[in-house]
Design a protein around this motif. Structure first.
Motif, mmCIF file in Angstrom:
data_model
loop_
_atom_site.group_PDB
_atom_site.id
_atom_site.type_symbol
_atom_site.label_atom_id
_atom_site.label_comp_id
_atom_site.label_asym_id
_atom_site.label_seq_id
_atom_site.Cartn_x
_atom_site.Cartn_y
_atom_site.Cartn_z
ATOM 1 N N GLN A 81 6.258 16.959 0.024
ATOM 2 C CA GLN A 81 5.626 15.942 -0.791
ATOM 3 C C GLN A 81 6.089 16.052 -2.240
ATOM 4 O O GLN A 81 6.330 17.135 -2.747
ATOM 5 N N PRO A 82 6.167 14.919 -2.927
ATOM 6 C CA PRO A 82 6.564 14.953 -4.334
ATOM 7 C C PRO A 82 5.542 15.614 -5.232
ATOM 8 O O PRO A 82 5.722 15.637 -6.418
ATOM 9 N N LYS A 83 4.430 16.162 -4.690
ATOM 10 C CA LYS A 83 3.504 16.910 -5.539
ATOM 11 C C LYS A 83 4.194 18.160 -6.069
ATOM 12 O O LYS A 83 3.742 18.774 -7.020
ATOM 13 N N GLU A 84 5.326 18.567 -5.425
ATOM 14 C CA GLU A 84 6.099 19.702 -5.892
ATOM 15 C C GLU A 84 7.242 19.231 -6.800
ATOM 16 O O GLU A 84 8.279 19.842 -6.874
ATOM 17 N N VAL A 107 0.852 -1.195 0.000
ATOM 18 C CA VAL A 107 0.000 0.000 0.000
ATOM 19 C C VAL A 107 0.887 1.244 0.000
ATOM 20 O O VAL A 107 1.663 1.465 0.935
ATOM 21 N N LEU A 108 0.763 2.043 -1.053
ATOM 22 C CA LEU A 108 1.578 3.253 -1.178
ATOM 23 C C LEU A 108 0.921 4.398 -0.416
ATOM 24 O O LEU A 108 -0.026 5.010 -0.879
ATOM 25 N N GLU A 109 1.464 4.684 0.770
ATOM 26 C CA GLU A 109 0.971 5.806 1.557
ATOM 27 C C GLU A 109 1.892 7.008 1.360
ATOM 28 O O GLU A 109 2.998 6.868 0.832
ATOM 29 N N THR A 110 1.444 8.158 1.806
ATOM 30 C CA THR A 110 2.154 9.411 1.510
ATOM 31 C C THR A 110 3.613 9.390 1.962
ATOM 32 O O THR A 110 4.513 9.767 1.215
ATOM 33 N N ARG A 111 3.863 8.930 3.168
ATOM 34 C CA ARG A 111 5.241 8.966 3.681
ATOM 35 C C ARG A 111 6.144 7.974 2.947
ATOM 36 O O ARG A 111 7.324 8.261 2.709
ATOM 37 N N LYS A 112 5.587 6.821 2.599
ATOM 38 C CA LYS A 112 6.383 5.877 1.803
ATOM 39 C C LYS A 112 6.725 6.485 0.453
ATOM 40 O O LYS A 112 7.841 6.315 -0.058
ATOM 41 N N ARG A 113 5.756 7.169 -0.137
ATOM 42 C CA ARG A 113 5.972 7.772 -1.447
ATOM 43 C C ARG A 113 7.096 8.808 -1.388
ATOM 44 O O ARG A 113 7.970 8.858 -2.248
ATOM 45 N N LYS A 114 7.103 9.629 -0.345
ATOM 46 C CA LYS A 114 8.147 10.640 -0.205
ATOM 47 C C LYS A 114 9.521 9.999 0.012
ATOM 48 O O LYS A 114 10.525 10.447 -0.550
ATOM 49 N N PHE A 115 9.551 8.944 0.816
ATOM 50 C CA PHE A 115 10.809 8.242 1.085
ATOM 51 C C PHE A 115 11.393 7.669 -0.210
ATOM 52 O O PHE A 115 12.575 7.861 -0.521
ATOM 53 N N SER A 138 3.997 11.753 -8.392
ATOM 54 C CA SER A 138 3.678 13.036 -7.778
ATOM 55 C C SER A 138 2.521 12.970 -6.793
ATOM 56 O O SER A 138 2.354 13.859 -5.970
ATOM 57 N N ASN A 139 1.673 11.951 -6.870
ATOM 58 C CA ASN A 139 0.565 11.828 -5.914
ATOM 59 C C ASN A 139 0.118 10.371 -5.851
ATOM 60 O O ASN A 139 0.609 9.525 -6.596
ATOM 61 N N THR A 140 -0.819 10.099 -4.951
ATOM 62 C CA THR A 140 -1.300 8.733 -4.778
ATOM 63 C C THR A 140 -2.607 8.560 -5.539
ATOM 64 O O THR A 140 -3.622 9.146 -5.183
ATOM 65 N N ASN A 141 -2.562 7.782 -6.609
ATOM 66 C CA ASN A 141 -3.752 7.437 -7.377
ATOM 67 C C ASN A 141 -3.616 5.993 -7.831
ATOM 68 O O ASN A 141 -2.656 5.297 -7.460
ATOM 69 N N SER A 142 -4.576 5.516 -8.612
ATOM 70 C CA SER A 142 -4.553 4.105 -9.012
ATOM 71 C C SER A 142 -3.293 3.763 -9.800
ATOM 72 O O SER A 142 -2.739 2.665 -9.669
ATOM 73 N N LYS A 143 -2.799 4.722 -10.611
ATOM 74 C CA LYS A 143 -1.590 4.469 -11.397
ATOM 75 C C LYS A 143 -0.364 4.327 -10.499
ATOM 76 O O LYS A 143 0.447 3.406 -10.671
ATOM 77 N N SER A 144 -0.223 5.247 -9.541
ATOM 78 C CA SER A 144 0.945 5.183 -8.648
ATOM 79 C C SER A 144 0.877 3.963 -7.734
ATOM 80 O O SER A 144 1.904 3.373 -7.391
ATOM 81 N N LEU A 145 -0.339 3.551 -7.339
ATOM 82 C CA LEU A 145 -0.487 2.335 -6.531
ATOM 83 C C LEU A 145 -0.021 1.111 -7.307
ATOM 84 O O LEU A 145 0.642 0.224 -6.765
#
Length: 485
Positions: free
Chosen positions: A267-270, A162-170, A180-187
């Motif tokens: 966050q990688p949204k930037e 499960v890709l959560e925000t903190r894992k994504r940033k790490f 850049s964000n959590t959606n079905s593609k990034s999951l």
């Protein structure tokens, strides 16, 4: 084996060793995750996991389990209204505010989930297409979106991550997952990444996901030194610092950890801004450059979506330049502030293209330097050491103050002296300092310093053209006196 694969294996090993050293009890949990399976799950567990995900109740907490079991009891007895008044206030949940029709839909959705899972009984777990299963679960018939489908299967012990925000940033900081964000593609990307990593490291997907969660702070632990790569990364303690893109940037720019925590570890949204910091502005596309200007998106649009919308609606940069403030503000997400910033940036670009290149002063002899700088030192009461950075034509590119000293001395280190010349890609340098006493004759210390600077310049490939001492109405040139070749 590819070099990047060896790096990843090394990183996983370092993460594991660090976590287990901080909290030895994590090792047992890690071993259990290696052997989890979706098979032999009871209907009660499936029902509890489903309710936990849909109603966002923490099933690991005792009060959460009590809430879920109470709701299940009421569903099975089909007696929702009778419990409204008598229910323990600690067990109240939004479920009891649903209408009968909504509750019926809730039960119907759960039945759809059980039907999908029943189809898996005859299939060995290693042959199940988990991405296809998640697609079925999030198709709209079950009340689950993609994220909830992943969480639901994770609670059941399925090999999903499960890709959560903190894992994504790490993972973004390491450059392993550029989303850049959590959606079905990034999951899906994260699931595929963990699957590949599982085969590479011979670890289960669940255990790898758990390691990433602990290290980034998504998973909770009592250990004091965990997480390392959370909202505020601790680079001084991080075993992966040498592989971290952000840490390399901080080292290169000499930015302190306070700046890093506030400015870089977001966050990688930037992503466009971070890409500019890491790779430079030329690496960015037009929409990405616009996104850096816009900074933020809206509740429904990311900053990149807003940037692309702006380009698509107006067609080109020239069309954006021609548009009025009112026309820019007509685009959803563009307010007066963003419109003004866009206009200001375009105007800066226009003025830059019209600006003539500054004429540089060419240095042909030492007296030209003296005439240019003698008035500067007239009222100085202490020694001041300057450096002129020259290009290959002996033209002054920049003037840098290296040091200020006392009445009769000034401390200069070759490392500090040449740092700015290296940064400006200088071909040569001229050093200038004054003698407040008015006598320009060099001291023994001046001669030794000049020799050290000349040797350092030879090593660095930067010519020391001259060292000039300015006195009262006179000067001394080391080059004119033959002390600098």
């Amino acid at each position: 084996m590819a070099e990047n694969e060896l790096i990843i294996i090394d990183c996983i090993e370092k993460i594991r060793n660090h976590l287990f050293a901080c909290d030895p009890s994590l090792e047992k949990i890690f071993e259990n995750l290696q052997n989890t399976s979706l098979t032999c799950k009871t209907e009660d567990l499936i029902r509890e996991s489903y309710l936990s995900v849909v109603l966002n109740i923490n099933i690991d907490a005792a009060i959460g389990r009590r809430k879920i079991r109470h709701i299940i009891k009421e569903i099975c007895e089909d007696d929702f209204h009778s419990c409204q008044e008598s229910i323990n206030p600690y067990l109240k949940h939004d479920f009891y505010h649903l209408t009968d029709k909504e509750k019926e839909k809730f039960v119907k959705n759960f039945q759809a989930v059980t039907n999908i899972l029943d189809c898996l009984n005859a299939i060995p777990q290693n042959e199940i297409n988990w991405l296809a299963l998640i697609k079925d679960l999030s198709s709209g018939k079950t009340g689950l979106n993609a994220m909830k489908a992943y969480r639901f299967l994770k609670l059941l012990g399925a090999p999903v991550a499960v890709l959560e925000t903190r894992k994504r940033k790490f993972l973004f900081r390491l450059g392993w997952l550029n989303v850049s964000n959590t959606n079905s593609k990034s999951l899906t990307l994260y699931q595929n990444f963990c699957s590949q990593l599982s085969r590479l490291c011979n670890e289960s997907i669940q255990s790898l996901d758990y390691l990433f969660g602990l290290f980034s702070g998504s998973e909770k632990t009592a250990a004091r030194d965990v997480p390392i790569c959370g909202e505020k990364p601790f680079y001084s303690k991080c075993p992966l610092a040498n592989y971290c893109h952000y840490f390399q940037l901080i080292k290169a720019e000499s930015i302190g950890e306070d700046y890093d925590a506030q400015k870089i570890a977001r966050q990688p949204k930037e992503l466009p801004r971070e890409k500019l910091l890491l790779q430079g502005a030329p690496a960015l596309s037009v929409p990405e450059l616009l996104a850096v200007l816009l900074r933020t998106g809206t509740k429904t649009l990311s900053v990149m979506d807003l940037s692309n919308t702006l380009i698509n609606k107006l067609g080109s940069l020239r069309a954006i330049e021609a548009a009025t403030i009112k026309e820019l503000c007509a685009i959803k997400g563009i307010g007066l502030t963003k419109a003004a910033e866009i206009k200001a940036a375009i105007e800066l670009g226009k003025r830059f293209s019209q600006e003539k290149k500054r004429v540089l002063t060419e240095i042909k002899e030492s007296c030209a330097v003296y005439e240019q700088y003698r008035l500067r030192f007239t009222n100085y009461k202490q020694e001041v050491f300057l450096m002129l950075v020259l290009n290959c034509r002996n033209e002054i590119m920049r003037e840098v103050e290296i040091s200020k000293g006392t009445l009769n001395s000034c401390t200069v280190h070759p490392r500090e002296a040449f740092k700015e010349a290296i940064r400006d890609s200088g071909a040569g340098v001229i050093f200038i300092h004054n003698h407040p006493s008015g006598h320009p004759a060099p001291s023994r210390a001046d001669i030794m310093l000049t020799e050290r600077l000349q040797k350092a310049g030879e090593i660095l490939g930067i010519r020391v053209v001259d060292h000039i001492i300015i006195g009262d109405g006179a000067y001394y040139s080391f080059a004119d006196e033959g002390l600098i070749s």
